[in-house]
Write a protein that holds these residues in place. Sequence first.
Motif, PDB file in Angstrom:
ATOM      1  N   ALA A  29      52.686  41.682 -74.452  1.00  0.00           N
ATOM      2  CA  ALA A  29      52.277  40.519 -74.940  1.00  0.00           C
ATOM      3  C   ALA A  29      51.300  40.393 -76.253  1.00  0.00           C
ATOM      4  CB  ALA A  29      51.435  39.957 -73.797  1.00  0.00           C
ATOM      5  N   ARG A  30      50.544  41.422 -76.004  1.00  0.00           N
ATOM      6  CA  ARG A  30      49.799  41.662 -77.304  1.00  0.00           C
ATOM      7  C   ARG A  30      50.553  42.144 -78.433  1.00  0.00           C
ATOM      8  NH1 ARG A  30      47.575  46.007 -80.862  1.00  0.00           N
ATOM      9  NH2 ARG A  30      45.956  45.266 -81.706  1.00  0.00           N
ATOM     10  N   GLU A  31      51.415  42.806 -78.449  1.00  0.00           N
ATOM     11  CA  GLU A  31      52.199  43.306 -79.654  1.00  0.00           C
ATOM     12  C   GLU A  31      52.912  42.027 -80.166  1.00  0.00           C
ATOM     13  OE1 GLU A  31      52.499  45.997 -81.372  1.00  0.00           O
ATOM     14  OE2 GLU A  31      50.872  46.886 -80.134  1.00  0.00           O
ATOM     15  N   GLN A  32      53.517  41.205 -79.201  1.00  0.00           N
ATOM     16  CA  GLN A  32      54.072  39.842 -79.481  1.00  0.00           C
ATOM     17  C   GLN A  32      53.394  38.961 -80.367  1.00  0.00           C
ATOM     18  OE1 GLN A  32      55.678  37.513 -76.555  1.00  0.00           O
ATOM     19  NE2 GLN A  32      57.149  36.647 -77.592  1.00  0.00           N
ATOM     20  N   LEU A  33      51.827  38.989 -79.848  1.00  0.00           N
ATOM     21  CA  LEU A  33      51.020  37.987 -80.659  1.00  0.00           C
ATOM     22  C   LEU A  33      50.323  38.759 -82.120  1.00  0.00           C
ATOM     23  CD1 LEU A  33      49.333  35.557 -80.315  1.00  0.00           C
ATOM     24  CD2 LEU A  33      47.688  36.592 -79.095  1.00  0.00           C
ATOM     25  N   LEU A  34      50.472  40.031 -82.096  1.00  0.00           N
ATOM     26  CA  LEU A  34      50.077  40.591 -83.167  1.00  0.00           C
ATOM     27  C   LEU A  34      50.904  40.491 -84.449  1.00  0.00           C
ATOM     28  CD1 LEU A  34      47.862  42.708 -84.444  1.00  0.00           C
ATOM     29  CD2 LEU A  34      49.470  44.505 -83.545  1.00  0.00           C
ATOM     30  N   VAL A  35      52.308  40.111 -84.142  1.00  0.00           N
ATOM     31  CA  VAL A  35      53.153  39.678 -85.429  1.00  0.00           C
ATOM     32  C   VAL A  35      52.813  38.526 -85.865  1.00  0.00           C
ATOM     33  CG1 VAL A  35      55.688  38.890 -85.601  1.00  0.00           C
ATOM     34  CG2 VAL A  35      55.226  40.914 -84.275  1.00  0.00           C
ATOM     35  N   LYS A  36      52.169  37.491 -85.207  1.00  0.00           N
ATOM     36  CA  LYS A  36      51.911  36.232 -85.911  1.00  0.00           C
ATOM     37  C   LYS A  36      50.359  36.228 -86.286  1.00  0.00           C
ATOM     38  CE  LYS A  36      54.459  33.383 -82.319  1.00  0.00           C
ATOM     39  NZ  LYS A  36      54.078  32.404 -81.182  1.00  0.00           N
TER      40      LYS A  36
END
Length: 262
Positions: A29-36
Amino acid sequence: MQISPENGRKGRTAMNTPPIVSPQEWAAAREQLLVKEKALTRARDALAAERRRMPWLAVEKEYAFDGPAGKVSLFDLFDGRRQLIVYRAFFEPGVFGWPEHACRGCSMVADQVAHVAHLYARDTTLAFVSRAPQTDIAGLKARMGWEMPWYTITDGFDADFGVDEWHGTNVFFRDGDKLFRTYFINNRGDEAMGSTWSYLDVTPLGRQEEWEDSPEGYPQTPPYKWWNWHDSYAADAPRDSRWSEVVDSALVTLGEPQRSAR
């Protein structure tokens, strides 16, 4: 998941919090948000690059302020540097808290200001201005622990630059004996101000690092290497080559020659 009202107090609504997950799910989840978040960083860099290309407005009128040592001009507020950031803080008769305190919102802004030596190292001065007398400003700064220069408005400066009825941050550039207004930010835009980077990002010269998209001829130096302890920027202070070695090693290890890639 729901968390009970704080200390079981009546009248408080239970918090409907996010789910509890495994370490692997949390990392995903953290990696997914990091893209944004990285996209937001790049968009912020691009917006700062547009600011550096905004047209300038010549300042033809002369302005006078009271300072700790007497009368000074808008030129004097630059303190010999090329860039000047001026925040209009409300500290004067009629403001809630007077004379012990300035406006609560302006005081929060003042509390957030980073050490100004880092701005000075980038040829940039930060100053606060208000309509309070210098004696009251000196007392307020001492009590609150604020160290930024703070001057008294004595003419129509606040009305002329959009900060007579509300707070705001104006940016100026000095070219010899000519002054220019280059940017203005207020309302929620002021909420983000305070860090060295937020201030430099609204100036015409920016952070002055090589990774930035700036017009041709603008001053730029390698990232990180100009950084220093705030008590070690003096012109006669020896430069420690070991810091450059640390930076070079870190950039090789991280594979990030440009900060904009972060």
